[in-house]
Scaffold this motif. Structure first.
Motif, PDB file in Angstrom:
ATOM      1  N   ARG A  97       1.815  -8.374  -0.765  1.00  0.00           N
ATOM      2  CA  ARG A  97       0.863  -7.039  -0.501  1.00  0.00           C
ATOM      3  C   ARG A  97       1.063  -7.342   1.107  1.00  0.00           C
ATOM      4  NH1 ARG A  97      -5.245  -8.356  -2.273  1.00  0.00           N
ATOM      5  NH2 ARG A  97      -5.138  -6.787  -0.598  1.00  0.00           N
ATOM      6  N   SER A 117       5.071  -3.718   9.634  1.00  0.00           N
ATOM      7  CA  SER A 117       5.165  -2.172   9.444  1.00  0.00           C
ATOM      8  C   SER A 117       6.652  -1.505  10.490  1.00  0.00           C
ATOM      9  CB  SER A 117       4.145  -1.188   8.840  1.00  0.00           C
ATOM     10  OG  SER A 117       3.423  -0.962  10.241  1.00  0.00           O
ATOM     11  N   THR A 129       8.242   0.292   1.774  1.00  0.00           N
ATOM     12  CA  THR A 129       6.574  -0.103   1.453  1.00  0.00           C
ATOM     13  C   THR A 129       6.544   0.999   0.025  1.00  0.00           C
ATOM     14  OG1 THR A 129       5.907   1.747   2.799  1.00  0.00           O
ATOM     15  CG2 THR A 129       5.801  -0.831   3.189  1.00  0.00           C
ATOM     16  N   TYR A 130       5.310   0.789  -0.524  1.00  0.00           N
ATOM     17  CA  TYR A 130       4.681   1.534  -1.265  1.00  0.00           C
ATOM     18  C   TYR A 130       3.538   1.395  -2.126  1.00  0.00           C
ATOM     19  CZ  TYR A 130       5.663  -1.786  -4.782  1.00  0.00           C
ATOM     20  OH  TYR A 130       5.670  -3.125  -5.711  1.00  0.00           O
ATOM     21  N   ARG A 131       2.801   2.373  -2.369  1.00  0.00           N
ATOM     22  CA  ARG A 131       1.297   2.591  -2.932  1.00  0.00           C
ATOM     23  C   ARG A 131       0.655   1.854  -4.320  1.00  0.00           C
ATOM     24  NH1 ARG A 131      -3.298   2.494  -0.262  1.00  0.00           N
ATOM     25  NH2 ARG A 131      -2.097   4.359   1.143  1.00  0.00           N
ATOM     26  N   HIS A 132       0.593   0.957  -4.292  1.00  0.00           N
ATOM     27  CA  HIS A 132       0.747   0.593  -5.756  1.00  0.00           C
ATOM     28  C   HIS A 132      -1.250   1.171  -6.780  1.00  0.00           C
ATOM     29  CE1 HIS A 132       0.550  -2.451  -9.605  1.00  0.00           C
ATOM     30  NE2 HIS A 132       2.031  -2.567  -8.969  1.00  0.00           N
ATOM     31  N   THR A 133      -0.898   1.207  -8.250  1.00  0.00           N
ATOM     32  CA  THR A 133      -2.039   1.244  -9.367  1.00  0.00           C
ATOM     33  C   THR A 133      -3.135   0.972  -8.216  1.00  0.00           C
ATOM     34  OG1 THR A 133      -1.696  -0.668 -10.583  1.00  0.00           O
ATOM     35  CG2 THR A 133      -0.577   1.787 -10.952  1.00  0.00           C
ATOM     36  N   ASP A 134      -3.569  -0.211  -7.000  1.00  0.00           N
ATOM     37  CA  ASP A 134      -4.275  -0.788  -7.538  1.00  0.00           C
ATOM     38  C   ASP A 134      -4.811   0.308  -6.074  1.00  0.00           C
ATOM     39  OD1 ASP A 134      -3.086  -1.756  -5.668  1.00  0.00           O
ATOM     40  OD2 ASP A 134      -2.753  -4.041  -5.844  1.00  0.00           O
ATOM     41  N   SER A 135      -4.215   1.141  -6.012  1.00  0.00           N
ATOM     42  CA  SER A 135      -4.255   1.784  -4.590  1.00  0.00           C
ATOM     43  C   SER A 135      -3.711   0.597  -3.045  1.00  0.00           C
ATOM     44  CB  SER A 135      -5.929   2.290  -4.204  1.00  0.00           C
ATOM     45  OG  SER A 135      -6.348   0.732  -3.978  1.00  0.00           O
ATOM     46  N   LYS A 136      -3.124  -0.447  -3.442  1.00  0.00           N
ATOM     47  CA  LYS A 136      -3.053  -1.374  -1.933  1.00  0.00           C
ATOM     48  C   LYS A 136      -1.151  -1.257  -1.515  1.00  0.00           C
ATOM     49  CE  LYS A 136      -6.845  -3.492  -1.806  1.00  0.00           C
ATOM     50  NZ  LYS A 136      -7.444  -3.451  -0.695  1.00  0.00           N
ATOM     51  N   MET A 137      -1.547  -1.099  -0.389  1.00  0.00           N
ATOM     52  CA  MET A 137      -0.400  -0.973   0.003  1.00  0.00           C
ATOM     53  C   MET A 137       0.730  -2.586  -0.190  1.00  0.00           C
ATOM     54  SD  MET A 137       0.588   1.762   0.914  1.00  0.00           S
ATOM     55  CE  MET A 137       2.299   2.303   2.011  1.00  0.00           C
ATOM     56  N   TRP A 138       2.044  -2.138  -0.736  1.00  0.00           N
ATOM     57  CA  TRP A 138       2.667  -3.280  -1.343  1.00  0.00           C
ATOM     58  C   TRP A 138       3.815  -2.882   0.020  1.00  0.00           C
ATOM     59  CZ3 TRP A 138       1.863  -7.355  -4.968  1.00  0.00           C
ATOM     60  CH2 TRP A 138       0.286  -7.385  -4.983  1.00  0.00           C
TER      61      TRP A 138
END
Length: 395
Positions: A97, A117, A129-138
């Motif tokens: 995360r 970043s 970096t990408y946004r996961h289904t939990d709306s958090k950036m990974w």
């Protein structure tokens, strides 16, 4: 005017009591508070601040070798790429995360207080970096980087026997023929040892066994001594080029000017003091008296062999200190290495130096014999510099 009257009366009374005392009193009707009694700051000589060991370079300009210093600077530039690759590889699914990554400046190698970043954007071919289904950036690897990790794993598998030999020689040089697993793990990258080496050593019961020391630490212990491995790199060089090996180290003899020795005589006298050298596999280094010539020869030989076992024939102070007890090193190791400029070169700063084997590099600072892992690391650094894939770049 009252103060003038008081001084005049005091002066008159003093002269009446003792005329000689008047010589020690000076009265003036004028104030002297306007006189400058201290040197103004703008006229004072500025003291030069003593340079800190954190920033002071080991070598002065006449002795500076630029290509070695550039290698140290290159390592600093790629610290984030190297450390992040190592840390993310140990995470489930190779992701982290972004909020958590921002708290791991030491583990990931980015400057404290800076946004992670910014470091990620410097290496777009390796990290993303990408946004996961939990709306958090990974934060994780790119597909290219995942392919590179598979390539590196293949190198680990193909070079396993050579790495086993390296660990055996390290154990043979150590005091009790054992080294803590945590120390090997900390220095594994300079030897090309894989992350899962703790599992791999179990496949070689004829060479190693894992023991628990008194403090509870797990250590790797040598099972059998192999005389064929107890030959140092310097001894092998001696058989190929005797004169070059003799010039590797210098332990000069102190003598007065009355001897009036010329250069050749002085060299022969120093050679008598330098030879024979002490093999790093000759036994327990702690048996030598710390300040004897034999002890210094032993420690110099151990460090030469230690560097010869590394991938790039160099190591930082942090790697050497890790094996201080195992190799019977003293806190004067830094000064000892500086006394042998023919073989060793210390780059960087006094607090964070790196020692090189000079003969392992050519005049342009290129490693002469490159391990497959070194070739892979150089390719990784080239990719880390790119913002986009260059046409014609060979993977």
């Amino acid at each position: 005017m009252a103060w003038r009257l008081v001084l005049t009366r005091a002066n008159t009374k003093t002269q009446t009591l003792n005329p000689f005392l008047s010589l020690f009193f000076f009265t003036s009707p004028f104030s002297t508070s306007f006189l400058v009694t201290k040197t103004p700051k703008k006229l004072k000589k500025r003291k030069r601040n003593k340079e800190s060991p954190r920033t002071k370079h080991v070598q002065s300009n006449p002795n500076l070798i630029p290509h070695f210093e550039r290698i140290v600077e290159r390592d600093s530039y790629f610290r984030f790429a190297t450390k992040s690759k190592t840390f993310l590889s140990s995470q489930p699914e190779h992701v982290l995360r972004l909020d958590d990554a921002g708290k791991l400046h030491r583990e990931l190698g980015f400057p404290r207080g800076r946004k992670v970043s910014r470091s990620i954007l410097r290496h777009p071919l390796l990290f993303q970096t990408y946004r996961h289904t939990d709306s958090k950036m990974w934060f994780g690897f790119t597909d290219l980087m995942e392919d590179l990790l598979l390539e590196e794993q293949a190198i680990f598998n193909s070079m396993e026997s050579q790495r086993v030999t390296t660990v055996r020689k390290l154990l043979m040089m150590s005091v009790n023929k054992r080294i803590a697993l945590s120390k090997i793990h900390h220095c594994r990258q300079i030897f090309g040892i894989p992350e899962d080496f703790r599992d791999r050593v179990l496949k070689y019961p004829d060479f190693f066994r894992v023991v628990v020391e008194g403090d509870g630490r797990r250590a790797l212990e040598l099972v059998n001594w192999d005389p064929s491995l107890a030959v140092s790199a310097l001894e092998m060089e001696f058989m190929v080029d005797e004169d070059k090996a003799k010039r590797a180290f210098k332990f000069p003899v102190k003598h007065g000017k009355d001897l009036d020795l010329d250069f050749d005589d002085s060299r022969k006298l120093n050679l008598l003091n330098t030879l024979p050298l002490v093999s790093p596999y000759s036994g327990d280094g702690s048996k030598f008296d710390v300040w004897t010539l034999e002890a210094e020869k032993y420690r110099v030989g151990v460090l030469h062999e230690f560097l010869s076992l590394t991938l790039e024939k160099r190591a930082s102070i942090h790697h050497i200190v890790e094996f201080k007890e195992e190799f019977s090193l003293t806190r004067h190791t830094y000064q000892m290495l500086l006394k042998q400029p023919r073989t060793f070169y210390l780059a960087g700063t006094e607090m964070n130096w790196v020692v090189f084997l000079k003969d392992a590099y050519d005049d342009n600072g290129v490693l002469i014999n490159k391990d497959p892992q070194v070739v892979f690391n150089e390719k990784l650094c080239r990719l880390a510099e790119m913002q986009e894939m260059e046409p014609g770049f060979c993977l």
